[in-house]
Structure formats: C-alpha cells, structure tokens
Design an enzyme around this catalytic site. Structure first.
Site, PDB file in Angstrom:
ATOM      1  N   LYS A 135     -16.020   5.733 -16.494  1.00 25.86           N
ATOM      2  CA  LYS A 135     -17.234   6.177 -17.172  1.00 25.86           C
ATOM      3  C   LYS A 135     -17.446   7.661 -16.909  1.00 25.86           C
ATOM      4  O   LYS A 135     -16.948   8.137 -15.882  1.00 25.86           O
ATOM      5  CB  LYS A 135     -18.462   5.379 -16.743  1.00 25.86           C
ATOM      6  CG  LYS A 135     -18.677   5.180 -15.246  1.00 25.86           C
ATOM      7  CD  LYS A 135     -18.864   6.344 -14.309  1.00 25.86           C
ATOM      8  CE  LYS A 135     -19.959   7.340 -14.543  1.00 25.86           C
ATOM      9  NZ  LYS A 135     -19.960   8.407 -13.473  1.00 25.86           N
ATOM     10  N   TYR A 218     -25.614   4.996 -15.757  1.00 26.20           N
ATOM     11  CA  TYR A 218     -25.806   3.734 -15.023  1.00 26.20           C
ATOM     12  C   TYR A 218     -27.128   3.077 -15.436  1.00 26.20           C
ATOM     13  O   TYR A 218     -27.217   1.853 -15.528  1.00 26.20           O
ATOM     14  CB  TYR A 218     -25.814   3.974 -13.513  1.00 26.20           C
ATOM     15  CG  TYR A 218     -24.458   4.268 -12.922  1.00 26.20           C
ATOM     16  CD1 TYR A 218     -23.626   3.232 -12.504  1.00 26.20           C
ATOM     17  CD2 TYR A 218     -24.008   5.568 -12.774  1.00 26.20           C
ATOM     18  CE1 TYR A 218     -22.389   3.496 -11.959  1.00 26.20           C
ATOM     19  CE2 TYR A 218     -22.765   5.853 -12.227  1.00 26.20           C
ATOM     20  CZ  TYR A 218     -21.951   4.806 -11.820  1.00 26.20           C
ATOM     21  OH  TYR A 218     -20.724   5.075 -11.288  1.00 26.20           O
TER      22      TYR A 218
HETATM   23  P1  NDP Z   1     -13.166  14.532  -8.685  1.00 25.15           P
HETATM   24  O1  NDP Z   1     -13.543  15.911  -9.095  1.00 25.15           O
HETATM   25  O2  NDP Z   1     -13.299  14.167  -7.247  1.00 25.15           O
HETATM   26  O3  NDP Z   1     -11.650  14.243  -9.112  1.00 25.15           O
HETATM   27  C1  NDP Z   1     -11.213  14.404 -10.414  1.00 25.15           C
HETATM   28  C2  NDP Z   1      -9.698  14.516 -10.392  1.00 25.15           C
HETATM   29  O4  NDP Z   1      -9.237  14.534 -11.730  1.00 25.15           O
HETATM   30  C3  NDP Z   1      -9.167  15.805  -9.772  1.00 25.15           C
HETATM   31  O5  NDP Z   1      -9.037  15.725  -8.377  1.00 25.15           O
HETATM   32  C4  NDP Z   1      -7.824  15.953 -10.471  1.00 25.15           C
HETATM   33  O6  NDP Z   1      -6.872  15.176  -9.765  1.00 25.15           O
HETATM   34  C5  NDP Z   1      -8.024  15.266 -11.812  1.00 25.15           C
HETATM   35  N1  NDP Z   1      -8.114  16.205 -12.955  1.00 25.15           N
HETATM   36  C6  NDP Z   1      -7.361  16.138 -14.079  1.00 25.15           C
HETATM   37  N2  NDP Z   1      -7.691  17.107 -14.935  1.00 25.15           N
HETATM   38  C7  NDP Z   1      -8.676  17.809 -14.345  1.00 25.15           C
HETATM   39  C8  NDP Z   1      -9.427  18.943 -14.748  1.00 25.15           C
HETATM   40  N3  NDP Z   1      -9.227  19.562 -15.936  1.00 25.15           N
HETATM   41  N4  NDP Z   1     -10.362  19.418 -13.908  1.00 25.15           N
HETATM   42  C9  NDP Z   1     -10.605  18.828 -12.718  1.00 25.15           C
HETATM   43  N5  NDP Z   1      -9.911  17.744 -12.277  1.00 25.15           N
HETATM   44  C10 NDP Z   1      -8.958  17.239 -13.093  1.00 25.15           C
HETATM   45  O7  NDP Z   1     -14.001  13.542  -9.605  1.00 25.15           O
HETATM   46  P2  NDP Z   1     -14.369  12.017  -9.340  1.00 25.15           P
HETATM   47  O8  NDP Z   1     -13.216  11.326  -8.735  1.00 25.15           O
HETATM   48  O9  NDP Z   1     -15.665  11.942  -8.666  1.00 25.15           O
HETATM   49  O10 NDP Z   1     -14.609  11.499 -10.842  1.00 25.15           O
HETATM   50  C11 NDP Z   1     -13.532  11.234 -11.721  1.00 25.15           C
HETATM   51  C12 NDP Z   1     -13.990  10.256 -12.810  1.00 25.15           C
HETATM   52  O11 NDP Z   1     -14.416   9.054 -12.189  1.00 25.15           O
HETATM   53  C13 NDP Z   1     -15.178  10.737 -13.643  1.00 25.15           C
HETATM   54  O12 NDP Z   1     -15.088  10.230 -14.941  1.00 25.15           O
HETATM   55  C14 NDP Z   1     -16.372  10.112 -12.947  1.00 25.15           C
HETATM   56  O13 NDP Z   1     -17.495   9.945 -13.788  1.00 25.15           O
HETATM   57  C15 NDP Z   1     -15.781   8.780 -12.545  1.00 25.15           C
HETATM   58  N6  NDP Z   1     -16.439   8.195 -11.386  1.00 25.15           N
HETATM   59  C16 NDP Z   1     -16.797   6.893 -11.459  1.00 25.15           C
HETATM   60  C17 NDP Z   1     -17.444   6.292 -10.439  1.00 25.15           C
HETATM   61  C18 NDP Z   1     -17.825   4.854 -10.529  1.00 25.15           C
HETATM   62  O14 NDP Z   1     -18.507   4.385  -9.629  1.00 25.15           O
HETATM   63  N7  NDP Z   1     -17.389   4.133 -11.552  1.00 25.15           N
HETATM   64  C19 NDP Z   1     -17.775   7.021  -9.211  1.00 25.15           C
HETATM   65  C20 NDP Z   1     -17.299   8.387  -9.201  1.00 25.15           C
HETATM   66  C21 NDP Z   1     -16.657   8.940 -10.258  1.00 25.15           C
HETATM   67  P3  NDP Z   1      -5.414  15.713  -9.428  1.00 25.15           P
HETATM   68  O15 NDP Z   1      -5.610  16.787  -8.412  1.00 25.15           O
HETATM   69  O16 NDP Z   1      -4.735  14.506  -8.929  1.00 25.15           O
HETATM   70  O17 NDP Z   1      -4.838  16.231 -10.719  1.00 25.15           O
END
Ligand code: NDP
Length: 363
Positions: A135, A218
């Site tokens: 999401k 949410y």
């Molecule tokens: P983060 O910023 O912690 O991580 C995102 C990761 O996405 C980065 O570390 C990177 O991984 C990758 N990535 C790929 N393209 C990009 C870009 N252009 N810019 C930045 N990062 C990029 O985010 P979250 O993990 O908190 O969130 C990721 C997704 O998960 C979102 O959609 C968020 O809404 C969702 N989410 C859902 C939750 C839930 O409870 N269902 C809780 C938290 C988040 P790499 O270094 O490996 O390329």
C-alpha cells in the site's frame, strides 16, 4: 453461573482465530501431502521489508523467500547471507530477464515507494510472476488501472499488502460490526505520526500524496471494512504546517466519507504524535481499537470491555493467503481492485479539499 462476558470473549476469540486459520494453508486438507511452498522475491530492501516482511517468512506455512531484488548490492549480500539464499538469487532492478528465467520465483513482493509501484508491478507481471504490491497501490487511479489490466491480461494475481485483513483483532472488529453492534451510526478513525523531513514520504512523485497516501489510507481502509460498504460521497479539509517538509504534500487531512446509513470521519497527519485508532458506534453497541492497525500490540474494546484475542503473525498470514490462492485457487481477499478503490477515495478527498465541496463517487 454462566458469565455472558466470558462467552462473548471466547466467541470473538474463536471468530478471530477461525477467520485467520481459514487463511492458512493446510486447513481442510487433512491426509494430503503439504503443497510445495510458493517462492517469493522481495523487491526493495527498506525498513518494512527488512524489519517486518523478510523475518516473517519463518512463520509462513506456504511462502518461501527465494530471492531479493534491490538497487543496493550490499543489502542483497546481507539478505542472502541472513536467509541462506542461493548465490544467484540477488537481482538488480534491471535484471528482469534473469528474474523471468528463474522458475523458483513465483511472486514478486513490491515494497518500494508508491511512485515506483506501477513500474515494478508491470515489470514483474511481464516477467511472468504474480505480484503482491504494498500500500498505497500507486500514485493515481490511472496507474492502478494499468496494473490491474496487466495482471488480468497475463492471468496473474495482484494482491495489495493490506495486512489488517489478516489480523485477528481487525477480523474480530469486523465480526462485531456485522453481528453485535446493531445498525452502525458512526465510524471515526485517526492515523498519523510525526514524519521527519528528507525522505521520499514528503516527495510528491515518490509518495503519491503525503500522510493521506501513506497512513491516512489505513483509516479509509478501516472505514470500508468496518462499514462493509463503499462510500458514495467524500468531503475533506486539508492543511499544511507551513514547514519546508510539507512543501510538496499535505500534512493533515480530515475526511468525511458518506456510506449508506453511516458517515465515517477519517483523519490523518504527518505532524502528529502517534495515533492509530478507530471507533464504531452502532445503535446496540460500540467498539474501540488502539492501536488498531499497528504491527503488533493490537487492542480492542467492545462495549468498553477489552477482548482477549491471540495475536498472529499477520504479515505471514497475508503472504500465505496469496500463496494458497496460487496453489489451490479461490478469491483474493485484498485484490488490486480494493487498492484502486482506496486511491479513488483519496483522489476524491484531495479534490473535495481543493474545491471546498463534496465529491460524489458514482458506481
Ligand atoms: P523505505 O524507504 O524504508 O524503503 C524503500 C526501499 O525501496 C529502499 O530502501 C530501496 O531499496 C527501494 N527503492 C526502490 N526504488 C526507490 C526509489 N526511487 N527511492 C527510494 N527507495 C527506492 O520504505 P518502507 O520500507 O517504509 O516502505 C516501502 C513500501 O512499503 C511503501 O509503499 C510503504 O507505504 C509500504 N509500507 C507498508 C507498511 C505496512 O504496514 N503494510 C509499513 C511500512 C511501509 P533498495 O535499497 O533495496 O533498492
């Protein structure tokens, strides 16, 4: 003497665990060999993937982490070592041909910023994989439409990571709304926290729309699953603190969602102390949940008495549900269409706030 409160508690406990059990593989398949676990590749090794999703494969019954897709090679190496993945199981965002050629990968779990969900989902489907997409599903309804159409064309499943649908307190709240609160008369929900500057979450292109897309969703979701219906009209007011971190996206939004017979008031903010609640008032009872949709520590009160419910690993239950549908067929509980409807409501809220008047949601 029978204790009516205890029997109601036990009933809710049973309802919650039974509903979760129904999402798990193996139920109703006694005396058969367990099916082969479905292979998952996690795409985007950020906070949610590393801290919640990847460790949860240990509790999954039918889902196995077999690969990672990342733009940061050193994270890939760490994941490979930590989860005992094969040497060749770390991919970059450019290696879709190699991903396609790996039959072990059946699902790609897209856990990157929302502004990238469309592109990664389309690539994964093109590579012949099912997709679980986090999401919010995408930045716009138009992007959601493309994702849904691509999955349909390729005959692939598209699940949205709405983990509350696999979490027993939320399932018990839904059950109470349907069975014991009478006619629902009011739903309220608050979801927010204090978001620091300098992340993709305050950039419009990557986040979609700030607090509303990230955490307000949410509350919109909760209003929909608690009401068990779809809103027909949206009103909203939005405002920003006037700080640079809110140059591109809204901070606080208050929405009114008109459902048939009940109005939901859903609020969200990025300048708030933690808030994670919902309340439902019916004409025969009421419930309150806080934290309602967090990672853990869920608590639920029905008619002011706390309900005892065994927690589960709902991240694993969510993944196992998709794996179960892949192996045995059935209907996805949280499909792309559900994600699209939320984005549609969020877009309507932005329009309603801008024009200072209600937006009707037809059809
Ligand atoms: P983060 O910023 O912690 O991580 C995102 C990761 O996405 C980065 O570390 C990177 O991984 C990758 N990535 C790929 N393209 C990009 C870009 N252009 N810019 C930045 N990062 C990029 O985010 P979250 O993990 O908190 O969130 C990721 C997704 O998960 C979102 O959609 C968020 O809404 C969702 N989410 C859902 C939750 C839930 O409870 N269902 C809780 C938290 C988040 P790499 O270094 O490996 O390329």
């Amino acid at each position: 003497m029978p204790n009516p409160e205890m029997s109601r508690r036990e009933l809710l406990h049973a309802a919650g665990t039974a509903a979760v059990a129904a999402t798990l593989p193996g139920v109703g398949r006694a005396h058969q060999d367990p099916p082969k676990p479905v292979g998952w590749a996690v795409l985007g090794l950020g906070g949610y993937a590393i801290r919640q999703i990847m460790p949860s494969f240990a509790d999954a019954k039918l889902s196995k982490l077999v690969a990672v897709i990342t733009g940061t090679p050193e994270k890939g190496v760490r994941a490979r070592e930590q989860y005992g993945l094969k040497e060749s199981s770390v991919y970059s965002y450019e290696q879709w041909d190699a991903i396609r050629s790996n039959p072990e990968i059946e699902v790609v779990y897209v856990i990157s910023p929302p502004g990238t969900h469309r592109e990664f989902t389309l690539e994964a489907i093109k590579a012949g994989k099912h997709v679980c997409c986090e999401k919010p599903m995408a930045n716009t309804v138009a992007e959601c439409d493309e994702m849904i159409a691509a999955a349909k064309r390729a005959k692939k499943l598209l699940q949205i990571g709405y983990r509350s649908h696999y979490q027993p307190h939320n399932l018990a709240a839904i059950e109470a709304c349907r069975k014991s609160l009478g006619t629902l008369r009011s739903i309220t929900s608050e979801h927010g926290f204090n978001m620091p500057a300098g992340t993709w979450r305050t950039q419009r292109k990557l986040s979609g729309g700030g607090a509303l897309w990230d955490i307000g969703i949410y509350g919109v979701q909760a209003a929909r699953y608690l009401a068990g219906a779809e809103p027909t009209e949206v009103m909203a007011m939005a405002h920003r603190l006037g700080q640079p971190r809110f140059d591109e996206v809204d901070d606080v939004t208050h929405m009114l969602l008109a459902f048939p017979g009940v109005v939901a008031s859903v609020s969200t903010g990025y300048s708030w102390a933690n808030a994670n609640t919902y309340r439902v008032i019916g004409d025969r009872g009421q419930l309150y949940a806080s934290p309602a949709t967090s990672y853990q520590g869920h608590r639920l009160w029905i008619n002011n008495r706390e309900v005892a419910i065994e927690p589960n690993n709902h991240f694993a239950a969510q993944m196992d549900h998709l794996s179960e549908v892949i192996r045995n067929g059935g209907t996805l509980r949280t499909p792309g269409e559900m994600g699209r409807q939320d984005i549609r409501i969020l877009e309507a809220a932005v329009t309603a706030a801008r024009q200072r008047g209600p937006v009707r949601l037809e059809g």
